[in-house]
Write an enzyme that holds these catalytic residues in place. Structure first.
Site, PDB file in Angstrom:
ATOM      1  N   ASN A   1       0.835  -1.201   0.000  1.00  8.97           N
ATOM      2  CA  ASN A   1       0.000   0.000   0.000  1.00  8.97           C
ATOM      3  C   ASN A   1       0.870   1.251   0.000  1.00  8.97           C
ATOM      4  O   ASN A   1       2.034   1.214   0.410  1.00  8.97           O
ATOM      5  CB  ASN A   1      -0.986   0.001   1.184  1.00  8.97           C
TER       6      ASN A   1
ATOM      7  N   THR B   1      -6.721   0.481   2.638  1.00  5.10           N
ATOM      8  CA  THR B   1      -5.857  -0.651   2.948  1.00  5.10           C
ATOM      9  C   THR B   1      -5.963  -1.057   4.426  1.00  5.10           C
ATOM     10  O   THR B   1      -6.099  -0.204   5.308  1.00  5.10           O
ATOM     11  CB  THR B   1      -4.380  -0.291   2.630  1.00  5.10           C
TER      12      THR B   1
ATOM     13  N   GLU C   1      -3.642  -1.875   6.207  1.00  2.15           N
ATOM     14  CA  GLU C   1      -2.454  -1.409   6.938  1.00  2.15           C
ATOM     15  C   GLU C   1      -2.493   0.109   7.162  1.00  2.15           C
ATOM     16  O   GLU C   1      -1.475   0.710   7.463  1.00  2.15           O
ATOM     17  CB  GLU C   1      -1.173  -1.774   6.176  1.00  2.15           C
TER      18      GLU C   1
HETATM   19 ZN   LIG Z   1       1.697  -6.214   3.977  1.00  2.35          ZN
END
Ligand SMILES: [Zn+2]
Length: 214
Positions: free
Chosen positions: A30, A73, A75
């Site tokens: 990402n 994402t 994350e």
């Molecule tokens: Zn990852």
């Protein structure tokens, strides 16, 4: 082109580079860019080689979706923590670098001062302890390293880099993977001798200069 559109196009360009270089596979990884109170970020579940600018999402500094279709994402918290801790950070890149991740599996520590270029430009590359990908454990695992380092390995997972803009963050990712390739190739021949302390001191002085120049 307005600045927001330009930053989204930059994210697409860097995402495609990450994919082309095999720094991630399919929907992995990402990328985000900060603009004041806004963060532009790649969505979850989109192939980074095929992503287009209209798919880039806009969130606030808490991760609340402000515009775009889809989910940010998983994350995102790691990105938001970097912006919170480091006002100098304008972009974050996360990828699943094959060679660098292999180093974490093989227990090779890239913080060891072996290559002069790495000491000058990155200061070293620490490895954050293992954390479940996409969970709150990830930002906690990188928190202490983020204050001092711009490139961090995530054990058994990949790497995270930060920079003043997305090209700067990407460049650090490329340096990191290049370093891992050199170290792994050398390790095939035996243990790696670290640089002598007197040489490391000289490089650290050069690093201070490097940081001042920006
Ligand atoms: Zn990852």
């Amino acid at each position: 082109m307005d600045i927001k559109q330009k930053l989204k196009e930059d994210i697409v360009c860097i995402s495609r580079m990450l994919h082309r270089k095999n720094y991630l596979a399919a929907t992995d990884g990402n990328v985000s860019v900060r603009l004041g109170d806004l963060v532009f970020v790649t969505p979850s579940g989109v192939n980074k080689g095929l992503m287009e600018a209209y798919q880039v999402l806009t969130v606030d500094l808490e991760g609340k979706l402000l515009s775009g279709e889809g989910k940010p994402t998983s994350e995102i918290r790691m990105h938001l923590l970097a912006y919170k801790l480091r006002p100098d950070v304008g972009a974050v890149v996360h990828a699943h670098l094959p060679y660098a991740t292999a180093c974490t599996l093989a227990g090779i520590d890239l913080l060891e001062p072996v290559l002069p270029e790495v000491v000058i430009t990155l200061g070293g590359i620490p490895t954050a302890p293992y954390a479940t990908p996409g969970s709150d454990e990830v930002p906690e695992a990188v928190r202490d390293y983020l204050r001092d380092y711009d490139a961090i390995l995530l054990s058994r997972h990949g790497a995270m880099t930060v920079g003043r803009d997305v090209t700067d963050a990407y460049n650090k990712m490329e340096k990191l993977e290049h370093t891992a390739r050199v170290i792994l190739a050398a390790r095939l021949q035996g243990p790696l001798p670290p640089l002598p302390p007197v040489e490391v001191e000289k490089l650290q002085r050069l690093r201070e200069e490097y940081k001042r120049r920006g």
